[in-house]
Design an enzyme around this catalytic site. Structure first.
Site, mmCIF file in Angstrom:
data_model
loop_
_atom_site.group_PDB
_atom_site.id
_atom_site.type_symbol
_atom_site.label_atom_id
_atom_site.label_comp_id
_atom_site.label_asym_id
_atom_site.label_seq_id
_atom_site.Cartn_x
_atom_site.Cartn_y
_atom_site.Cartn_z
ATOM 1 N N TRP A 1 4.575 -5.179 4.963
ATOM 2 C CA TRP A 1 3.196 -5.512 5.079
ATOM 3 C C TRP A 1 2.415 -6.187 3.913
ATOM 4 O O TRP A 1 2.575 -5.563 2.685
ATOM 5 C CB TRP A 1 2.564 -4.255 5.316
ATOM 6 N N ASP B 1 4.778 5.249 4.788
ATOM 7 C CA ASP B 1 3.340 4.535 5.563
ATOM 8 C C ASP B 1 3.537 4.933 7.182
ATOM 9 O O ASP B 1 4.423 4.035 7.581
ATOM 10 C CB ASP B 1 3.563 2.989 5.244
ATOM 11 N N LYS C 1 -4.204 1.606 15.111
ATOM 12 C CA LYS C 1 -3.508 1.112 16.277
ATOM 13 C C LYS C 1 -3.283 2.224 17.469
ATOM 14 O O LYS C 1 -3.652 1.865 18.644
ATOM 15 C CB LYS C 1 -2.007 0.895 15.844
#
Length: 470
Positions: free
Chosen positions: A198, A279, A315
């Site tokens: 990311w 993460d 999300k």
């Protein structure tokens, strides 16, 4: 003060003044500090500000120029993700697609607010919840719910109070808190980050002044996992390094290790005395199962390893703008966890003081109510199912339309909202310039921004760009 020039009889600081020759002033022009030229007067007689200098044949005058104290600050480069959205908005083509931003969309490609979120917010209104400051560590009910969601309520790390949980500003803020903890209490320790990862991971550690390096992850030959390279790089890292791992639905590739590979990764991290740092941005949103998407984290915790886990609810609950997440640190004892939590609070205090309450209450309400919790799981399954559906349809279209014999099965092997297409930078730019399909330059597309109706068009664009653009 005008931005061009201001004439003054008074003395001005040397940094904002200029001495003009008679030749320059008689021409009626002043050469400014920024290199520009300003017209003053047509001739000497019409210029009341000219003053005779002590040296014969010269005239001096003072020109004050509005120079910013921030002249030394350069323009920052545009954010690659936000730049994709800006280009998409500027495009007027009816066929355009935005596959850059990682935000869930309906089949009609509209933003979606979960029904369970609306119900949780109504509960807050009915109760008349106030807007008072939260403690530095966040909402207690949220911290309890999020740790139990991640590890399982019956997990020994929960029962033994060995988890230090602090509410953070979504995943980004939670990662930043952890980075500050590493910089302060593990000086010089290196963080290994997957290649690719990311885009914000590197920014976070750079700003926290934490050194990082990369481990191999993506194999462009197979559009799959370079597992052997990953293991070799983790083995080669200095003992006691932090290994940043994506708990599920790796961003940007969508490529996850298998359960057997996760076991091997845990073996190597334990052997090297490394510290795993997860993460977790998609728990429940990747596979549709909260437990399945947390399996990697629970595997490491079950081995008795100390670890860090950053969480986000952007999300899986669609709480993008609420900035709700947490940092969890699993320690070997309850005493160590208490001390770690105290230092995380100490770091957070001057950084942002305390976190926002609205999103925390939504999560606490949903997870803490059995009816709402079941509704949330059903909605997550629906969202994950829609993405699986467009992934399957895209694969079917690619396989049917491409007569070259290329194997597109990697599309189905990937998981989550992202897919690595295998397109290079030039091919990705062709997708935007020719086909009006906007994506990041590394070839990543967000399937959340794709509908079943657009799969065939996307397949045509990918096939054309792959075979016809070098």
């Amino acid at each position: 003060m005008a931005s061009s020039s201001v004439l003054s009889l008074a003395s001005a600081p040397s940094s904002t003044s200029a001495s003009l020759s008679m030749h320059e002033t008689l021409k009626g022009k002043v050469r400014l500090a920024n290199g520009g030229v300003s017209t003053l007067f047509k001739n000497e007689k019409s210029n009341p500000f000219l003053k005779k200098a002590k040296s014969p044949g010269r005239i001096s005058m003072t020109v004050a120029v509005n120079v910013s104290r921030f002249e030394g600050i350069a323009m920052a480069p545009p954010d690659p993700i936000l730049g994709v959205s800006e280009a998409f908005r500027a495009d007027n083509d009816a066929k355009k697609l935005n596959l850059g931003v990682g935000a869930y969309r309906t089949e009609e490609l509209n933003p979606y607010v979960l029904d369970v979120v609306k119900k949780a917010e109504n509960l807050m209104l009915e109760r008349g919840d106030n807007k008072e400051y939260l403690p530095i560590e966040g909402l207690a009910a949220f911290n309890k719910a999020t740790a139990e969601l991640l590890f399982g309520a019956d997990n020994p790390v929960i029962k033994q109070q060995r988890v230090a949980t602090v509410q953070g500003l979504s995943g980004t803020g939670s990662l930043r808190l952890a980075a500050a903890l590493i910089e302060r209490y593990f000086p010089g320790a290196n963080v290994l980050i997957s290649s690719p990862t990311w885009g914000n991971h590197k920014n976070i550690f750079n700003d926290a002044r934490v050194p990082w390096s990369e481990y191999r992850y993506y194999d462009p030959r197979t559009v799959g996992l370079d597992f052997e390279g990953m293991i070799a790089d983790i083995k080669a890292a200095p003992e006691g390094s932090f290994i940043l791992l994506h708990g599920c639905a790796h961003n940007p590739t969508g490529i996850d290790p298998t359960p057997e590979q996760w076991e091997k990764i845990a073996d190597v991290i334990q052997e090297k005395n490394h510290i795993p740092f997860f993460d977790v941005a998609y728990q429940g949103f990747a596979s549709g199962s909260l437990d399945e998407d947390a399996a990697s984290v629970r595997l490491f915790a079950a081995r008795g390893m100390e670890l860090l886990v950053a969480q986000s609810y952007s999300k899986n609950l669609g709480l993008y703008a609420e900035r709700i997440g947490a940092i969890n640190v699993v320690c070997s004892s309850a005493d160590a966890a208490a001390r770690v939590k105290s230092q995380l609070k100490r770091i957070a205090r001057p950084m942002y003081s305390n976190p926002p309450v609205h999103g925390a209450r939504i999560v606490a309400n949903v997870v803490g109510d059995s009816t709402l919790f079941d509704e949330w799981k059903a909605e997550m399954e629906m969202m994950a199912g829609r993405i699986k559906g467009v992934r399957q349809k895209l694969y079917d279209c690619l396989s049917t339309k491409d007569k070259s014999g290329k194997d597109w099965s990697f599309v189905l092997k990937q998981i989550g909202m992202f897919s690595f297409t295998g397109l290079n930078k030039t091919q990705s730019e062709s997708m935007s310039n020719k086909w009006h399909i906007y994506m990041t330059k590394d070839g990543r597309i967000s399937l959340a921004g794709l509908s079943l109706a657009k799969c065939e068009y996307l397949a045509d664009a990918i096939i054309d760009s792959y075979h016809n653009v070098s």
